[in-house]
Design a protein around this motif. Structure first.
Motif, PDB file in Angstrom:
ATOM      1  N   LYS A   3       1.512  17.894  -1.836  1.00  0.00           N
ATOM      2  CA  LYS A   3       0.534  16.893  -2.265  1.00  0.00           C
ATOM      3  C   LYS A   3       0.760  16.455  -3.704  1.00  0.00           C
ATOM      4  O   LYS A   3       0.494  15.299  -4.060  1.00  0.00           O
ATOM      5  N   SER A   4       1.254  17.358  -4.562  1.00  0.00           N
ATOM      6  CA  SER A   4       1.471  16.994  -5.960  1.00  0.00           C
ATOM      7  C   SER A   4       2.734  16.161  -6.122  1.00  0.00           C
ATOM      8  O   SER A   4       2.770  15.202  -6.900  1.00  0.00           O
ATOM      9  N   VAL A   5       3.780  16.501  -5.362  1.00  0.00           N
ATOM     10  CA  VAL A   5       5.027  15.737  -5.435  1.00  0.00           C
ATOM     11  C   VAL A   5       4.823  14.321  -4.925  1.00  0.00           C
ATOM     12  O   VAL A   5       5.275  13.344  -5.540  1.00  0.00           O
ATOM     13  N   THR A   6       4.133  14.173  -3.807  1.00  0.00           N
ATOM     14  CA  THR A   6       3.947  12.836  -3.233  1.00  0.00           C
ATOM     15  C   THR A   6       3.141  11.934  -4.169  1.00  0.00           C
ATOM     16  O   THR A   6       3.425  10.740  -4.272  1.00  0.00           O
ATOM     17  N   LEU A   7       2.167  12.508  -4.854  1.00  0.00           N
ATOM     18  CA  LEU A   7       1.369  11.700  -5.778  1.00  0.00           C
ATOM     19  C   LEU A   7       2.185  11.298  -7.003  1.00  0.00           C
ATOM     20  O   LEU A   7       2.088  10.155  -7.466  1.00  0.00           O
ATOM     21  N   ARG A   8       2.991  12.206  -7.507  1.00  0.00           N
ATOM     22  CA  ARG A   8       3.834  11.888  -8.669  1.00  0.00           C
ATOM     23  C   ARG A   8       4.829  10.784  -8.323  1.00  0.00           C
ATOM     24  O   ARG A   8       5.037   9.848  -9.101  1.00  0.00           O
ATOM     25  N   VAL A   9       5.441  10.893  -7.160  1.00  0.00           N
ATOM     26  CA  VAL A   9       6.395   9.859  -6.737  1.00  0.00           C
ATOM     27  C   VAL A   9       5.683   8.527  -6.558  1.00  0.00           C
ATOM     28  O   VAL A   9       6.150   7.475  -7.023  1.00  0.00           O
ATOM     29  N   ALA A  10       4.537   8.538  -5.886  1.00  0.00           N
ATOM     30  CA  ALA A  10       3.799   7.294  -5.626  1.00  0.00           C
ATOM     31  C   ALA A  10       3.355   6.624  -6.912  1.00  0.00           C
ATOM     32  O   ALA A  10       3.409   5.393  -7.029  1.00  0.00           O
ATOM     33  N   VAL A  31       0.852  -1.192   0.000  1.00  0.00           N
ATOM     34  CA  VAL A  31       0.000   0.000   0.000  1.00  0.00           C
ATOM     35  C   VAL A  31       0.884   1.237   0.000  1.00  0.00           C
ATOM     36  O   VAL A  31       1.769   1.386   0.854  1.00  0.00           O
ATOM     37  N   LEU A  32       0.654   2.115  -0.969  1.00  0.00           N
ATOM     38  CA  LEU A  32       1.362   3.387  -1.067  1.00  0.00           C
ATOM     39  C   LEU A  32       0.410   4.503  -0.662  1.00  0.00           C
ATOM     40  O   LEU A  32      -0.729   4.565  -1.130  1.00  0.00           O
ATOM     41  N   ASP A  33       0.883   5.373   0.188  1.00  0.00           N
ATOM     42  CA  ASP A  33       0.065   6.471   0.707  1.00  0.00           C
ATOM     43  C   ASP A  33       0.694   7.807   0.324  1.00  0.00           C
ATOM     44  O   ASP A  33       1.588   8.293   1.033  1.00  0.00           O
ATOM     45  N   PRO A  34       0.271   8.406  -0.793  1.00  0.00           N
ATOM     46  CA  PRO A  34       0.781   9.737  -1.138  1.00  0.00           C
ATOM     47  C   PRO A  34       0.233  10.758  -0.148  1.00  0.00           C
ATOM     48  O   PRO A  34      -0.986  10.957  -0.065  1.00  0.00           O
ATOM     49  N   GLY A  35       1.101  11.391   0.610  1.00  0.00           N
ATOM     50  CA  GLY A  35       0.657  12.294   1.665  1.00  0.00           C
ATOM     51  C   GLY A  35      -0.175  13.461   1.168  1.00  0.00           C
ATOM     52  O   GLY A  35       0.015  13.961   0.069  1.00  0.00           O
ATOM     53  N   HIS A  36      -1.162  13.850   2.019  1.00  0.00           N
ATOM     54  CA  HIS A  36      -2.017  15.024   1.783  1.00  0.00           C
ATOM     55  C   HIS A  36      -2.926  14.809   0.570  1.00  0.00           C
ATOM     56  O   HIS A  36      -3.187  13.677   0.202  1.00  0.00           O
ATOM     57  N   ILE A  57       3.168  -4.502   3.465  1.00  0.00           N
ATOM     58  CA  ILE A  57       3.809  -3.305   4.008  1.00  0.00           C
ATOM     59  C   ILE A  57       2.970  -2.073   3.660  1.00  0.00           C
ATOM     60  O   ILE A  57       2.163  -2.099   2.722  1.00  0.00           O
ATOM     61  N   PHE A  58       3.202  -0.992   4.403  1.00  0.00           N
ATOM     62  CA  PHE A  58       2.541   0.287   4.170  1.00  0.00           C
ATOM     63  C   PHE A  58       3.622   1.353   4.088  1.00  0.00           C
ATOM     64  O   PHE A  58       4.469   1.460   4.989  1.00  0.00           O
ATOM     65  N   VAL A  59       3.609   2.131   3.010  1.00  0.00           N
ATOM     66  CA  VAL A  59       4.622   3.176   2.808  1.00  0.00           C
ATOM     67  C   VAL A  59       3.914   4.507   2.574  1.00  0.00           C
ATOM     68  O   VAL A  59       3.219   4.683   1.562  1.00  0.00           O
ATOM     69  N   SER A  60       4.077   5.433   3.509  1.00  0.00           N
ATOM     70  CA  SER A  60       3.500   6.760   3.383  1.00  0.00           C
ATOM     71  C   SER A  60       4.584   7.713   2.889  1.00  0.00           C
ATOM     72  O   SER A  60       5.670   7.795   3.486  1.00  0.00           O
ATOM     73  N   ILE A  61       4.305   8.431   1.806  1.00  0.00           N
ATOM     74  CA  ILE A  61       5.311   9.261   1.143  1.00  0.00           C
ATOM     75  C   ILE A  61       5.012  10.741   1.399  1.00  0.00           C
ATOM     76  O   ILE A  61       3.913  11.214   1.110  1.00  0.00           O
ATOM     77  N   HIS A  62       6.020  11.451   1.917  1.00  0.00           N
ATOM     78  CA  HIS A  62       5.852  12.863   2.256  1.00  0.00           C
ATOM     79  C   HIS A  62       7.073  13.659   1.824  1.00  0.00           C
ATOM     80  O   HIS A  62       8.123  13.102   1.515  1.00  0.00           O
ATOM     81  N   MET A  63       6.908  14.975   1.839  1.00  0.00           N
ATOM     82  CA  MET A  63       8.024  15.910   1.689  1.00  0.00           C
ATOM     83  C   MET A  63       8.130  16.696   2.988  1.00  0.00           C
ATOM     84  O   MET A  63       7.126  17.145   3.541  1.00  0.00           O
ATOM     85  N   ASP A  64       9.333  16.864   3.490  1.00  0.00           N
ATOM     86  CA  ASP A  64       9.557  17.527   4.769  1.00  0.00           C
ATOM     87  C   ASP A  64       9.545  19.042   4.602  1.00  0.00           C
ATOM     88  O   ASP A  64       9.637  19.564   3.485  1.00  0.00           O
ATOM     89  N   SER A  65       9.435  19.755   5.718  1.00  0.00           N
ATOM     90  CA  SER A  65       9.427  21.218   5.686  1.00  0.00           C
ATOM     91  C   SER A  65       9.906  21.747   7.030  1.00  0.00           C
ATOM     92  O   SER A  65       9.674  21.120   8.074  1.00  0.00           O
ATOM     93  N   PHE A  66      10.600  22.899   6.998  1.00  0.00           N
ATOM     94  CA  PHE A  66      11.091  23.502   8.236  1.00  0.00           C
ATOM     95  C   PHE A  66      11.210  25.002   8.029  1.00  0.00           C
ATOM     96  O   PHE A  66      11.363  25.486   6.898  1.00  0.00           O
ATOM     97  N   THR A  67      11.117  25.763   9.127  1.00  0.00           N
ATOM     98  CA  THR A  67      11.198  27.220   9.020  1.00  0.00           C
ATOM     99  C   THR A  67      12.567  27.672   8.519  1.00  0.00           C
ATOM    100  O   THR A  67      12.679  28.675   7.813  1.00  0.00           O
ATOM    101  N   ARG A 108       4.444   2.909  -7.978  1.00  0.00           N
ATOM    102  CA  ARG A 108       3.463   1.885  -8.337  1.00  0.00           C
ATOM    103  C   ARG A 108       3.817   1.243  -9.679  1.00  0.00           C
ATOM    104  O   ARG A 108       3.780   0.012  -9.812  1.00  0.00           O
ATOM    105  N   ARG A 109       4.159   2.069 -10.661  1.00  0.00           N
ATOM    106  CA  ARG A 109       4.493   1.529 -11.982  1.00  0.00           C
ATOM    107  C   ARG A 109       5.664   0.549 -11.897  1.00  0.00           C
ATOM    108  O   ARG A 109       5.623  -0.544 -12.487  1.00  0.00           O
TER     109      ARG A 109
END
Length: 400
Positions: free
Chosen positions: A237-244, A216-221, A295-305, A248-249
Motif C-alpha cells: 500500500k505504501s509503494v503504490t501510493l508513492r508511485v501514484a 484516474v490513478l488508483d493506488p492499490g490497497h 483512462i483508469f490505471v490501478s497500480i499494484h505490486m505483485d506477490s507469490f509464494t 500524478r506530478r
C-alpha cells in the motif's frame, strides 16, 4: 481484499499463464538500451547573430524535425534514443532568437526536443555530426543565418523606445490632479513570471497528447488493507501510493487532469475499514466513472509464494473497452523500459476494478514485492521515480 485479488490472480495464472512462464527470458534494461543512443548532454551558446543548441549522444543518431505555428516552435524527434536521468530537461535561454528548450522521452524509442523560437521559417538549420571523435551530435542554429543563395536573412529587430516629444505643459484642473494622485497609488500589475513556463508546458503537453486528458490513478490497497508485504516488511500500500503520487506530478506537469482514488493511507469507501471487499473496489471504480475519465490505471505490486517470481505484468478485462489491452501493453512496456524488470506479458483478467470501469482500464503489477531485489528497487527513490516515469511514458504513448 488481498485474498480476493490473490484468488483471482491464481485463477488467471492457471488458465493463461502457466508456471513455466516464471522462467521466461528476462528483459534486462541494460540489454534493451545497448543498441540505443543515450542523450547525454544539451548545451547552448549565443552571439549577436545566432543561438546554437547542441545535443550530445553516446552514438550516431537519426532525427526528424517538425515546425509548428510558422514556426513558433521547432520540434526534433531523435529516433532509437533515451534521455539520461542526469540531464536537465529544460533550458531557459531567452535570447533574441530562442526562448525555452525542452527535452523529454516522448515514447520508449524516441526523444523529443521542443525549441521555442522567434525566427522565421528560413532562419534556422538543423544538422548532425557523427565521427570518430564525436559519437553522436545534433546541432541547431537559430538566428541571422545565410541561406543557400548567399543572401543575408533579415530578422525583425527590436524597435527602440521613441523619445517623448516636448509638450507645452498646461495647468491641471483639481479633478485631473486628484485622478493622477489616485493613479500613482495603484500599483502596476506585474506579469506572472510563471506564465511563460506554463504556456511552454502546455505546448509540450499538446505535442505529447496529454494536455486536457482526464486520468484516474488508483493506488492499490490502503488503510487497514496493507496489500502484500515484502521480505523486509515493505508494504504494498505504501509503494503504490508513492508511485501514484509521482505519476500524478509528472502527468499534471504535462497538462493532464489527474484524479486519485486515494491520496493518503486510507480506504476509498466512505465506510473505511468496515467496507466489504466489493464496496471498497466499487468505490474506486466510482471515482473514475463519475468524472468520466479517459483512462483508469490501478497500480499494484505483485506477490507469490515462490520468492524467485519476478517481473512486470499488465492486466485488462477482455470483455471491456477494446482499447484497454493497448493501454495495458503500453504502460507495461514503459515500466519495463525504465526499471528493467522481466516482462510477464499483457494478460486478460477478471479483476473488479478493470471490469467495472466505463473507460479503457488497466491493473499494473509493477514488480514482485515478494522478490527481495524488486522489493528493494521499489522501496528506493530512484525505483519509484523510474517506475512512475515508465507509467507516464506508457500513457503518453497510448494517447500519442
Amino acid at each position: 481484499m488481498k485474498r480476493l485479488f490473490f484468488l483471482l490472480y491464481i485463477t488467471a495464472l492457471a488458465v493463461v499463464f502457466p508456471f513455466a512462464a516464471l522462467t521466461a527470458e528476462a528483459s534486462d534494461f541494460g540489454d534493451r538500451v545497448s543498441s540505443m543512443a543515450e542523450i547525454t548532454g544539451i548545451r547552448d551558446s549565443s552571439d549577436a547573430d545566432k543561438t546554437r543548441i547542441v545535443i550530445d549522444a553516446s552514438k550516431p543518431v537519426t532525427y526528424k524535425k517538425m515546425v509548428l505555428s510558422a514556426p513558433d516552435r521547432v520540434v526534433i524527434d531523435i529516433a532509437n534514443a533515451w534521455v539520461s536521468p542526469k540531464l536537465d530537461r529544460q533550458l531557459d535561454l531567452d535570447t533574441n532568437f530562442v526562448g525555452t528548450v525542452k527535452i523529454a522521452q516522448f515514447d520508449p524509442q524516441t526523444v523529443r526536443v521542443v525549441v521555442e523560437t522567434k525566427v522565421g521559417r528560413n532562419n534556422y538549420k538543423v544538422f548532425g555530426l557523427n565521427s570518430g571523435t564525436v559519437p553522436g551530435r545534433i546541432v541547431m542554429d537559430f538566428g541571422n543565418l545565410t541561406d543557400s543563395s548567399g543572401a543575408k536573412i533579415d530578422l525583425p529587430e527590436k524597435t527602440p523606445a521613441a523619445k517623448p516629444k516636448a509638450e507645452t505643459v498646461k495647468p491641471k484642473s483639481a479633478k485631473q490632479e486628484q485622478a493622477q494622485k489616485q493613479e500613482k497609488k495603484e500599483p502596476e500589475k506585474s506579469k506572472d513570471p510563471t506564465n511563460k513556463d506554463e504556456e511552454l508546458d502546455e505546448e509540450l503537453a499538446g505535442i505529447t497528447g496529454l494536455k486536457g486528458r482526464k486520468i484516474v490513478l488508483d493506488p492499490g490497497h490502503g488503510g487497514s488493507d496493507s496489500g502484500a508485504i515484502g521480505p523486509t516488511g515493505v508494504m504494498e500500500k505504501s509503494v503504490t501510493l508513492r508511485v501514484a503520487n509521482e505519476v500524478r506530478r509528472l502527468l499534471v506537469k504535462e497538462g493532464a487532469t489527474v484524479y486519485m482514488t486515494r491520496e493518503a493511507d486510507i480506504e476509498v469507501s466512505p465506510k473505511r475499514a468496515k467496507a466489504t471487499d466489493i464496496e471498497e473496489l466499487q468505490a474506486r471504480c466510482d471515482v473514475a466513472n463519475e468524472v468520466n475519465a479517459d483512462i483508469f490505471v490501478s497500480i499494484h505490486m505483485d506477490s507469490f509464494t515462490n520468492r524467485a517470481a519476478k517481473g512486470t505484468t499488465g492486466y485488462y478485462y477482455s470483455l471491456g473497452d477494446k482499447r484497454s489491452r493497448v493501454l495495458a501493453d503500453k504502460i507495461r512496456s514503459g515500466v519495463i523500459d525504465q526499471i528493467g524488470t522481466q516482462s510477464r506479458g499483457t494478460q486478460s483478467c477478471n479483476f473488479y476494478v478493470v471490469k467495472h470501469t466505463d473507460m479503457p482500464a488497466t491493473l499494473l503489477e509493477v514488480a514482485f514485492i515478494s522478490n527481495e531485489q524488486e522489493e528493494k528497487l521499489l522501496d528506493s527513490e530512484d525505483g519509484i521515480r523510474k517506475a512512475a516515469q515508465g507509467i507516464v511514458d506508457g500513457i503518453a504513448d497510448y494517447f500519442g
